[in-house]
Design a protein around this motif. Structure first.
Motif, PDB file in Angstrom:
ATOM      1  N   CYS A 218      20.975  77.713  49.121  1.00 40.35           N
ATOM      2  CA  CYS A 218      21.310  76.886  50.293  1.00 40.35           C
ATOM      3  C   CYS A 218      20.427  77.177  51.498  1.00 40.35           C
ATOM      4  O   CYS A 218      20.541  76.508  52.527  1.00 40.35           O
ATOM      5  N   ASP A 234      34.020  73.998  53.177  1.00 40.27           N
ATOM      6  CA  ASP A 234      34.829  72.836  52.787  1.00 40.27           C
ATOM      7  C   ASP A 234      34.723  72.669  51.271  1.00 40.27           C
ATOM      8  O   ASP A 234      33.735  72.147  50.759  1.00 40.27           O
ATOM      9  N   LYS A 237      34.621  68.794  50.127  1.00 45.17           N
ATOM     10  CA  LYS A 237      33.335  68.119  50.257  1.00 45.17           C
ATOM     11  C   LYS A 237      32.186  68.943  49.664  1.00 45.17           C
ATOM     12  O   LYS A 237      31.063  68.459  49.572  1.00 45.17           O
ATOM     13  N   ARG A 238      32.489  70.200  49.324  1.00 50.20           N
ATOM     14  CA  ARG A 238      31.490  71.107  48.775  1.00 50.20           C
ATOM     15  C   ARG A 238      30.311  71.295  49.738  1.00 50.20           C
ATOM     16  O   ARG A 238      29.137  71.149  49.363  1.00 50.20           O
ATOM     17  N   THR A 239      30.643  71.624  50.968  1.00 52.38           N
ATOM     18  CA  THR A 239      29.626  71.835  51.994  1.00 52.38           C
ATOM     19  C   THR A 239      29.959  73.080  52.825  1.00 52.38           C
ATOM     20  O   THR A 239      31.105  73.532  52.874  1.00 52.38           O
ATOM     21  N   THR A 241      29.500  74.510  56.840  1.00 53.44           N
ATOM     22  CA  THR A 241      29.161  74.181  58.222  1.00 53.44           C
ATOM     23  C   THR A 241      28.528  75.412  58.844  1.00 53.44           C
ATOM     24  O   THR A 241      29.168  76.458  58.974  1.00 53.44           O
ATOM     25  N   ASN A 285      25.156  70.885  58.361  1.00 51.56           N
ATOM     26  CA  ASN A 285      26.024  70.931  57.186  1.00 51.56           C
ATOM     27  C   ASN A 285      25.141  71.076  55.955  1.00 51.56           C
ATOM     28  O   ASN A 285      24.187  70.324  55.773  1.00 51.56           O
ATOM     29  N   VAL A 286      25.456  72.058  55.124  1.00 51.12           N
ATOM     30  CA  VAL A 286      24.627  72.358  53.957  1.00 51.12           C
ATOM     31  C   VAL A 286      25.424  72.097  52.682  1.00 51.12           C
ATOM     32  O   VAL A 286      26.503  72.681  52.501  1.00 51.12           O
ATOM     33  N   PRO A 287      24.937  71.237  51.802  1.00 50.08           N
ATOM     34  CA  PRO A 287      25.624  71.006  50.517  1.00 50.08           C
ATOM     35  C   PRO A 287      25.557  72.253  49.627  1.00 50.08           C
ATOM     36  O   PRO A 287      24.560  72.975  49.636  1.00 50.08           O
ATOM     37  N   LEU A 288      26.619  72.491  48.869  1.00 51.12           N
ATOM     38  CA  LEU A 288      26.654  73.609  47.933  1.00 51.12           C
ATOM     39  C   LEU A 288      26.155  73.165  46.554  1.00 51.12           C
ATOM     40  O   LEU A 288      26.501  72.076  46.089  1.00 51.12           O
ATOM     41  N   TYR A 293      29.221  76.760  44.702  1.00 48.88           N
ATOM     42  CA  TYR A 293      30.624  76.346  44.856  1.00 48.88           C
ATOM     43  C   TYR A 293      31.527  77.221  43.987  1.00 48.88           C
ATOM     44  O   TYR A 293      32.550  77.745  44.456  1.00 48.88           O
TER      45      TYR A 293
END
Length: 422
Positions: A218, A234, A237-239, A241, A285-288, A293
């Motif tokens: 990430c 989160d 949403k798999r993100t 912050t 916001n960074v996606p996992l 995850y």
């Protein structure tokens, strides 16, 4: 005159504190006080208070800038009263450069008499001074550059204020013979990353695998990873912050000050220091990834399965530290303790790499590896910039460099094009 008093911690230990009257604020008319606590003896509290009182007296004598200042006196004034609009982490670097390298060597130079000639001699000396640096043969290129940056920044302000006619650091040269010829390892290949992470899973501390995984997958900075809290994850949403950065330099500075005052270092009353991210673009916001995850979910379940979470600061009425994602596990005691430290992360990085049979890579190299993977995957530079939280593409290009794999892919595309044209 300082007032010394004692108090007790919740665990029954006795500590000492001091209060000092520091005059009256001319703007508000209110009395100013300085209060410090956490000393293990009356003497250590008294000695620390005397140093502060001496500093107050010195500042009262120099309430307005004087051209008669020497270089050290101006630097003290600059870092305390003028260098305000910067992150605390940056201020700590400047302070360390001033106290450790600049003042002991050239601090007594009269401010108005420090010239480019003296500055060039100072810089040259730092490169070759015996007894300093890792190899005791002089300071590194990066360290000398940082020291010069501190002086240049401060003396630029002295010029703007009219204390000196020109900035004597302008025009200084750095001998190329001191520039490192061998390029340090900056990133791991994809195979090396996977080998490292598999080895991290074997660590006794369950936190290390997901901790490094978030840097490799990430692109989190070390301070962002250390500051991550469950409230910023989160799972729906798999993100992640990213909105805070941990000032591990400030924490190390706190420990140093406690040691100098005779205090016994005990994580039960050391505070975690947080700040806003490095730049405005760093808030993101960074996606996992799928494995990130899963790793975070498993870590949360492991923490929840233990008996209790130990607070790190019993002196605080509310302790937010229990929300930190990456904390030390005390499996024998059945609890989760204090958040992991930057020093612990560096040690774990070195240990895991050694156990995996890999060359040493510093912790920041994990984030560098993330950028390289993105570019190898064909992600465009603008998206890499946004995912990493960079201000501009210039910085991004320093990370997302051209690797052998990228060159091979480019030549393969060229071959396909040439073959299709026949």
């Amino acid at each position: 005159m300082a007032t010394i008093s004692k108090y007790q911690l919740k665990n029954g230990k006795t500590r000492y504190q001091y209060n000092i009257y520091a005059g009256t604020d001319k703007g508000t008319g209110q009395r100013k006080k300085i209060h410090r606590r956490g000393f293990t003896s009356y003497k250590s509290a008294s000695d620390a208070a005397k140093l502060v009182e001496a500093e107050i007296i010195s500042n009262k004598r120099n309430v307005t800038p004087q051209k008669a200042w020497n270089l050290g006196e101006f630097l003290d004034y600059w870092i305390t009263h003028l260098k305000l609009n910067v992150k605390e982490g940056t201020r700590i670097v400047h302070r360390e450069n001033i106290e450790t390298y600049i003042k002991p060597r050239i601090g007594s130079y009269p401010l108005t008499e420090y010239t480019l000639v003296e500055h060039q001699r100072f810089i040259n000396g730092l490169f070759s001074e015996k007894g300093v640096g890792r190899k005791k043969q002089g300071l590194s290129w990066a360290t000398v550059k940082s020291i010069n940056g501190t002086l240049s920044n401060a003396l630029k302000k002295a010029t703007q204020l009219g204390f000196i006619e020109s900035n004597p650091t302008i025009g200084v040269e750095f001998s190329r013979k001191f520039k490192p010829q061998k390029r340090e390892l900056r990133y791991y290949t994809l195979d090396e990353v996977n080998i490292f992470l598999e080895t991290a899973k074997q660590e006794q501390q369950p936190s290390w695998y997901p901790f490094f995984l978030l840097m490799f997958d990430c692109g989190l900075r070390l301070g962002e990873d250390l500051a991550l809290r469950w409230s910023r994850v989160d799972f729906n949403k798999r993100t992640l912050t990213i909105d805070q950065n941990r000032l591990y330099r400030a924490e190390a500075d706190q420990k140093r000050q406690l040691r100098e005052s005779g205090e016994v270092i005990d994580d039960s009353y050391l505070s975690i220091t947080l700040d806003n991210p490095k730049t405005e673009h760093s808030s993101r916001n960074v996606p996992l990834t799928a494995r990130a995850y899963t790793a975070l979910l498993e870590l949360r379940n492991k923490q929840s399965a233990l008996q209790k979470v130990v607070t790190i600061n019993p002196n605080l009425q509310s302790d937010p530290s229990s929300d930190f994602v990456f904390r030390r596990f005390y499996l024998t005691a059945g609890n989760v303790g204090e958040p992991i430290s930057s020093r612990g992360a560096e040690g774990a990085m070195k240990r895991i790499a050694k156990n995996a049979g890999l060359k040493h890579l510093n912790v920041h190299g994990c984030r560098h590896s993330f950028a390289v993977r993105l570019r190898e995957a064909g992600v465009d530079m603008e998206n890499i910039r946004d995912l990493m939280g960079h201000v501009d593409l210039t910085t991004t290009r320093m990370y997302a460099e051209v690797t052998p794999k990228i060159k091979e892919d480019a030549m393969s595309k060229l071959e396909d094009y040439l073959n299709s044209s026949n």
